[in-house]
Design a protein around this motif. Structure first.
Motif, PDB file in Angstrom:
ATOM      1  N   LYS A   5     113.991  44.128  27.727  1.00 34.77           N
ATOM      2  CA  LYS A   5     114.459  44.514  29.067  1.00 34.77           C
ATOM      3  C   LYS A   5     114.778  45.997  29.155  1.00 34.77           C
ATOM      4  O   LYS A   5     115.232  46.486  30.191  1.00 34.77           O
ATOM      5  CB  LYS A   5     115.710  43.703  29.422  1.00 34.77           C
ATOM      6  N   GLY A   6     114.630  46.699  28.049  1.00 33.38           N
ATOM      7  CA  GLY A   6     114.849  48.152  28.061  1.00 33.38           C
ATOM      8  C   GLY A   6     116.319  48.560  28.014  1.00 33.38           C
ATOM      9  O   GLY A   6     116.655  49.699  28.308  1.00 33.38           O
ATOM     10  N   LEU A   7     117.203  47.635  27.618  1.00 36.88           N
ATOM     11  CA  LEU A   7     118.629  47.977  27.607  1.00 36.88           C
ATOM     12  C   LEU A   7     119.086  48.497  26.244  1.00 36.88           C
ATOM     13  O   LEU A   7     120.102  49.182  26.146  1.00 36.88           O
ATOM     14  CB  LEU A   7     119.457  46.753  28.003  1.00 36.88           C
ATOM     15  N   ILE A   8     118.352  48.137  25.231  1.00 40.24           N
ATOM     16  CA  ILE A   8     118.626  48.718  23.911  1.00 40.24           C
ATOM     17  C   ILE A   8     117.290  49.047  23.252  1.00 40.24           C
ATOM     18  O   ILE A   8     116.251  48.576  23.708  1.00 40.24           O
ATOM     19  CB  ILE A   8     119.404  47.752  22.976  1.00 40.24           C
ATOM     20  N   THR A   9     117.342  49.845  22.193  1.00 40.74           N
ATOM     21  CA  THR A   9     116.147  49.965  21.347  1.00 40.74           C
ATOM     22  C   THR A   9     116.470  49.331  20.006  1.00 40.74           C
ATOM     23  O   THR A   9     117.618  49.356  19.545  1.00 40.74           O
ATOM     24  CB  THR A   9     115.733  51.430  21.114  1.00 40.74           C
ATOM     25  N   LEU A  10     115.416  48.758  19.443  1.00 40.87           N
ATOM     26  CA  LEU A  10     115.572  48.066  18.167  1.00 40.87           C
ATOM     27  C   LEU A  10     114.633  48.782  17.206  1.00 40.87           C
ATOM     28  O   LEU A  10     113.422  48.687  17.359  1.00 40.87           O
ATOM     29  CB  LEU A  10     115.128  46.622  18.392  1.00 40.87           C
ATOM     30  N   SER A  11     115.181  49.562  16.306  1.00 37.28           N
ATOM     31  CA  SER A  11     114.266  50.268  15.400  1.00 37.28           C
ATOM     32  C   SER A  11     114.360  49.669  13.997  1.00 37.28           C
ATOM     33  O   SER A  11     115.417  49.245  13.546  1.00 37.28           O
ATOM     34  CB  SER A  11     114.582  51.757  15.377  1.00 37.28           C
ATOM     35  N   GLU A  12     113.208  49.621  13.379  1.00 34.24           N
ATOM     36  CA  GLU A  12     113.144  48.985  12.064  1.00 34.24           C
ATOM     37  C   GLU A  12     112.635  49.955  11.031  1.00 34.24           C
ATOM     38  O   GLU A  12     111.689  50.681  11.287  1.00 34.24           O
ATOM     39  CB  GLU A  12     112.169  47.794  12.108  1.00 34.24           C
ATOM     40  N   THR A  13     113.287  49.990   9.887  1.00 29.43           N
ATOM     41  CA  THR A  13     112.712  50.731   8.763  1.00 29.43           C
ATOM     42  C   THR A  13     112.631  49.799   7.563  1.00 29.43           C
ATOM     43  O   THR A  13     113.566  49.069   7.276  1.00 29.43           O
ATOM     44  CB  THR A  13     113.567  51.950   8.345  1.00 29.43           C
ATOM     45  N   SER A  14     111.457  49.854   6.932  1.00 23.85           N
ATOM     46  CA  SER A  14     111.255  48.982   5.780  1.00 23.85           C
ATOM     47  C   SER A  14     111.153  49.815   4.523  1.00 23.85           C
ATOM     48  O   SER A  14     110.638  50.927   4.551  1.00 23.85           O
ATOM     49  CB  SER A  14     109.978  48.180   5.940  1.00 23.85           C
ATOM     50  N   TYR A  15     111.649  49.276   3.451  1.00 24.09           N
ATOM     51  CA  TYR A  15     111.498  49.939   2.162  1.00 24.09           C
ATOM     52  C   TYR A  15     111.404  48.856   1.093  1.00 24.09           C
ATOM     53  O   TYR A  15     111.640  47.682   1.378  1.00 24.09           O
ATOM     54  CB  TYR A  15     112.672  50.883   1.884  1.00 24.09           C
ATOM     55  N   LYS A  16     111.026  49.286  -0.099  1.00 26.97           N
ATOM     56  CA  LYS A  16     110.846  48.306  -1.171  1.00 26.97           C
ATOM     57  C   LYS A  16     111.984  48.380  -2.178  1.00 26.97           C
ATOM     58  O   LYS A  16     112.498  49.458  -2.447  1.00 26.97           O
ATOM     59  CB  LYS A  16     109.523  48.571  -1.890  1.00 26.97           C
ATOM     60  N   CYS A  17     112.325  47.220  -2.686  1.00 25.28           N
ATOM     61  CA  CYS A  17     113.300  47.159  -3.766  1.00 25.28           C
ATOM     62  C   CYS A  17     112.635  46.492  -4.958  1.00 25.28           C
ATOM     63  O   CYS A  17     111.793  45.622  -4.790  1.00 25.28           O
ATOM     64  CB  CYS A  17     114.495  46.307  -3.356  1.00 25.28           C
ATOM     65  N   TYR A  18     113.022  46.917  -6.138  1.00 21.84           N
ATOM     66  CA  TYR A  18     112.425  46.344  -7.346  1.00 21.84           C
ATOM     67  C   TYR A  18     113.495  45.738  -8.238  1.00 21.84           C
ATOM     68  O   TYR A  18     114.643  46.200  -8.253  1.00 21.84           O
ATOM     69  CB  TYR A  18     111.658  47.422  -8.118  1.00 21.84           C
ATOM     70  N   ALA A  19     113.078  44.712  -8.972  1.00 24.08           N
ATOM     71  CA  ALA A  19     113.992  44.076  -9.921  1.00 24.08           C
ATOM     72  C   ALA A  19     113.196  43.571 -11.113  1.00 24.08           C
ATOM     73  O   ALA A  19     111.978  43.413 -11.030  1.00 24.08           O
ATOM     74  CB  ALA A  19     114.712  42.913  -9.248  1.00 24.08           C
ATOM     75  N   LEU A  20     113.884  43.309 -12.206  1.00 23.50           N
ATOM     76  CA  LEU A  20     113.227  42.715 -13.369  1.00 23.50           C
ATOM     77  C   LEU A  20     112.981  41.245 -13.071  1.00 23.50           C
ATOM     78  O   LEU A  20     113.851  40.579 -12.511  1.00 23.50           O
ATOM     79  CB  LEU A  20     114.133  42.802 -14.606  1.00 23.50           C
ATOM     80  N   LYS A  21     111.805  40.758 -13.431  1.00 25.08           N
ATOM     81  CA  LYS A  21     111.556  39.330 -13.227  1.00 25.08           C
ATOM     82  C   LYS A  21     112.476  38.512 -14.118  1.00 25.08           C
ATOM     83  O   LYS A  21     112.973  37.482 -13.729  1.00 25.08           O
ATOM     84  CB  LYS A  21     110.103  38.988 -13.529  1.00 25.08           C
ATOM     85  N   LYS A  22     112.653  38.959 -15.344  1.00 26.85           N
ATOM     86  CA  LYS A  22     113.642  38.328 -16.212  1.00 26.85           C
ATOM     87  C   LYS A  22     114.174  39.395 -17.169  1.00 26.85           C
ATOM     88  O   LYS A  22     113.483  40.392 -17.399  1.00 26.85           O
ATOM     89  CB  LYS A  22     113.037  37.137 -16.972  1.00 26.85           C
ATOM     90  N   PRO A  23     115.390  39.198 -17.680  1.00 31.15           N
ATOM     91  CA  PRO A  23     115.932  40.238 -18.564  1.00 31.15           C
ATOM     92  C   PRO A  23     114.988  40.470 -19.745  1.00 31.15           C
ATOM     93  O   PRO A  23     114.398  39.523 -20.257  1.00 31.15           O
ATOM     94  CB  PRO A  23     117.251  39.632 -19.051  1.00 31.15           C
ATOM     95  N   LEU A  24     114.829  41.736 -20.122  1.00 34.46           N
ATOM     96  CA  LEU A  24     113.942  42.039 -21.249  1.00 34.46           C
ATOM     97  C   LEU A  24     114.685  41.764 -22.542  1.00 34.46           C
ATOM     98  O   LEU A  24     115.770  42.291 -22.756  1.00 34.46           O
ATOM     99  CB  LEU A  24     113.551  43.514 -21.215  1.00 34.46           C
ATOM    100  N   ASP A  25     114.097  40.950 -23.400  1.00 37.81           N
ATOM    101  CA  ASP A  25     114.810  40.670 -24.643  1.00 37.81           C
ATOM    102  C   ASP A  25     114.394  41.605 -25.775  1.00 37.81           C
ATOM    103  O   ASP A  25     114.987  41.605 -26.833  1.00 37.81           O
ATOM    104  CB  ASP A  25     114.718  39.187 -25.052  1.00 37.81           C
TER     105      ASP A  25
END
Ligand SMILES: N[C@@H](Cc1ccccc1)C(=O)O
Length: 501
Positions: free
Chosen positions: A55-75
Motif C-alpha cells: 500500500k506504499g505506507l512502509i518500505t520493506l528492505s531485505e539484505t541477505s548474507y551468508k553464514c558458515y559453520a562446521l558440519k561437525k566438530p573437527l577431531d
C-alpha cells in the motif's frame, strides 16, 4: 486513494504496525517490533508489513548474507596438516609410499592433493624414487587461510565478511567440512505517506478473527469488526509429525495384500542356513551361500537342528528322496545347514510358515528386511526389504501367479509388467518380474511355483505359488529417485516437503 480511504482499509495488525514503527521513530526490524510485545507471532508482523509495503505506507528492505559453520566438530587437523607435520618430523622429505604412515589410507590422496595445491609440498622424482618434499611455504606456514577459517568456525557460526572468501570456496569444495546458511535481514521504514496516515488520527480498531457461538447467540457479531479473510496472507509453514515416505508405501502394500485376503507373517532375522537355503533346495555349493555373499554369525556360529524334516531334506539333496528327482547328487552336510546367518531373503518366512501349515488354503505375505553382503551403491544396499508371498490352493496355477503379481503392481500404479524366464533353485517354472518405467525395463523380483523337492518333505500335496520382490526399488520408481540411498538418508528438507499422503 486519499488518506481517509487508506485509514478505512487498514486492519488491526496493519494499524498496530504503523503505530509501532512511528513510536520507534526509526527504521526497525520485524523481530524488534515483535519483541516489543504488540503482536502474538512474528509472522503477523511480516504479514502486516507486506501489506503496508504493497500500500506504499512502509518500505520493506531485505539484505541477505551468508553464514558458515562446521558440519561437525573437527577431531583432528586436516589430513594435509597431519601429513605435513609428519614430513617435517622426517627432515622435510619422505617417500611417497610412507605417506600412509601419517594419515589414514583413505586420506592419502586427499592429503597429497592439498599439500600440492596449497604449495606446502612438492613431488620430486629426480632421485629415481618418488619423494614428497616440504616447500619453503610448507616450512613457514603454521596456519593456512582455510585452517584459519576452520579455527574461527570452531567457536561457532560466523558471518561471511569475517571469513576469507577463497578459503571458504576451498572448504566448500571438500566433503563434510562446512555448511552454508543464507540469512536475510529485513528492515521496515515508514514512508511519507505512512507518516501522514499515522498523523491523521490512526487508531487500532479491535477485530474479531474467529466467529464464536457466543458472538452469534448474543448478537454481538453485528457490532464487532470482523477481520477479512484473505487467502494471500502469509502463513507460517507447519511441519507436523508425519509418516516417513517409506512407511507410507509399506502401508499401501499391506493394504493391498490384506484386501486380497492375505495375512502378514514374519520370522527372526537370524536363521539357520537350513531354513534359508536347504529347505528351499538350494545346493550346498551354491554361490549365494558363500561368505562373500551372506552374513554368517560369529557368535553363536551354529544352532543344532533336531527337526525330523531335516533327514528328509538331506535325502532330497542327495538323491531326490521319493520325489522322482535325482537331487543334487552330492553329500549333504548337516554342519553346513546348522550355520546361523542373517536371512538373505524372506522366502525363509514362507517355507517356515508352510512347514506348519501344510493344508490349503494358505495365503500369506511378508514385508520385511533381508541382508546380503552388497557393496553400497545407487541400486544396492546390504540391508533391504522384500515383498514376499505365497498361495497354496488346490486350484493354484501359473496363470494365477502371474495374475496376482500383475494385480499387485497395477494397484501400486504400475501397469507395464512383464515376466521373463529366471532361475531360482526352489521354483519351477522360475520367473523374473520386470516393470517398465520411463521406457526401460527394471527387474523387481522373482517368482515361481515351488518344486516338489521343496514341498514333499513337508507332505504338501498342492501347488504353492511364491514370489519375492524388491521394496526399495518400487519406492524408487514411485518417487522417481535415481539413488536408493536417498530413501534412507533422513534429509529433513525432503521429509518436510514430502506430502502427507
Ligand atoms: N527369494 C528370491 C525371490 C523369489 C521368491 C519366491 C520365488 C522365486 C523367487 C530373491 O530373493 O530374489
Amino acid at each position: 486513494m486519499n488518506v481517509s480511504e487508506i485509514l478505512e482499509g487498514l486492519n488491526a495488525n496493519e494499524s498496530r504496525l504503523l503505530l509501532a514503527l512511528a513510536s520507534k521513530g526509526k527504521p526497525t526490524s520485524p523481530e524488534e517490533i515483535f519483541s516489543a510485545g504488540a503482536f502474538d507471532q512474528l509472522v503477523e508482523v511480516m504479514n502486516a508489513a507486506s501489506w503496508l509495503n504493497a500500500k506504499g505506507l512502509i518500505t520493506l528492505s531485505e539484505t541477505s548474507y551468508k553464514c558458515y559453520a562446521l558440519k561437525k566438530p573437527l577431531d583432528a587437523p586436516l589430513p594435509e596438516r597431519r601429513a605435513l607435520e609428519y614430513i617435517l618430523n622426517n627432515d622435510g622429505k619422505i617417500e611417497m609410499a610412507d605417506l600412509s604412515k601419517a594419515v589414514d589410507s583413505s586420506e592419502v590422496s586427499i592429503a597429497l592433493g592439498w599439500l600440492r595445491k596449497k604449495n606446502l609440498a612438492s613431488i620430486d622424482k629426480s632421485s629415481g624414487k618418488t619423494m614428497i618434499i616440504v616447500t619453503e611455504e610448507g616450512k613457514s606456514k603454521t596456519e593456512t587461510d582455510d585452517e584459519k577459517v576452520l579455527r574461527i568456525l570452531s567457536n561457532g557460526e560466523a558471518h561471511e565478511s569475517d571469513l576469507d572468501s577463497k578459503a571458504i570456496a576451498q572448504l566448500k569444495s571438500r566433503q563434510d567440512l562446512i555448511s552454508e546458511r543464507i540469512v536475510t535481514d529485513r528492515i521496515l521504514t515508514l514512508t511519507d505517506l505512512g507518516k501522514e496516515v499515522v498523523n491523521s488520527g490512526l487508531e487500532v480498531k479491535e477485530e474479531v478473527a474467529q466467529l464464536t457461538p457466543e458472538l452469534i447467540q448474543s448478537g454481538k457479531w453485528k457490532d464487532v469488526a470482523i477481520r477479512k479473510y484473505d487467502v494471500r496472507t502469509f502463513a507460517p509453514a507447519i511441519y507436523p509429525g508425519k509418516k516417513h515416505p517409506l512407511s507410507i508405501i509399506a502401508d499401501e502394500i499391506r493394504t493391498i495384500f490384506t484386501s486380497m485376503g492375505f495375512k502378514e507373517i514374519d520370522e527372526q532375522y537370524v536363521q539357520p542356513a537350513f531354513w534359508n537355503m536347504d529347505a528351499l533346495f538350494t545346493p550346498q555349493d551354491h554361490p549365494a551361500r558363500e561368505l562373500q555373499d551372506t552374513f554368517y554369525l560369529a557368535h553363536p556360529q551354529r544352532a543344532e537342528l533336531d527337526d525330523p524334516v531335516v533327514e528328509k531334506v538331506a535325502a532330497i539333496h542327495e538323491n531326490g528322496g521319493n520325489t522322482g528327482s535325482i537331487g543334487w547328487g552330492t553329500k549333504w552336510s548337516k554342519e553346513e545347514a546348522e550355520k546361523l546367518l542373517l536371512r538373505t531373503h524372506t522366502t525363509v518366512n514362507s517355507i517356515k510358515y508352510l512347514s506348519q501349515h501344510t493344508e490349503p488354503p494358505v495365503k500369506v505375505f511378508s514385508l520385511s528386511k533381508v541382508f546380503r553382503k552388497e557393496a553400497i551403491d545407487a541400486t544396492h544396499l546390504p540391508e533391504f526389504t522384500q515383498i514376499e508371498g505365497i498361495i497354496m490352493d488346490e486350484d493354484a496355477n501359473f496363470d494365477m501367479l502371474c495374475g496376482i503379481i500383475k494385480e499387485f503392481y497395477r494397484r501400486m500404479g504400475f501397469t507395464d509388467i512383464r515376466f521373463r524366464p529366471g532361475y531360482f533353485p526352489y521354483v519351477e517354472p522360475s520367473l523374473e518380474v520386470e516393470v517398465k518405467f520411463r521406457g526401460k525395463w527394471m527387474e523387481l523380483g522373482g517368482a515361481g511355483v515351488f518344486r516338489p523337492e521343496v514341498t514333499e518333505p513337508f507332505g504338501i500335496k498342492h501347488p504353492v505359488l511364491a514370489w519375492g520382490m524388491g521394496f526399495e526399488r518400487l519406492a524408487m520408481l514411485r518417487w522417481n529417485l535415481k539413488d536408493l540411498r536417498d530413501l534412507y538418508i533422513s534429509d529433513i528438507e525432503m521429509l518436510r516437503e514430502n506430502p502427507l499422503i
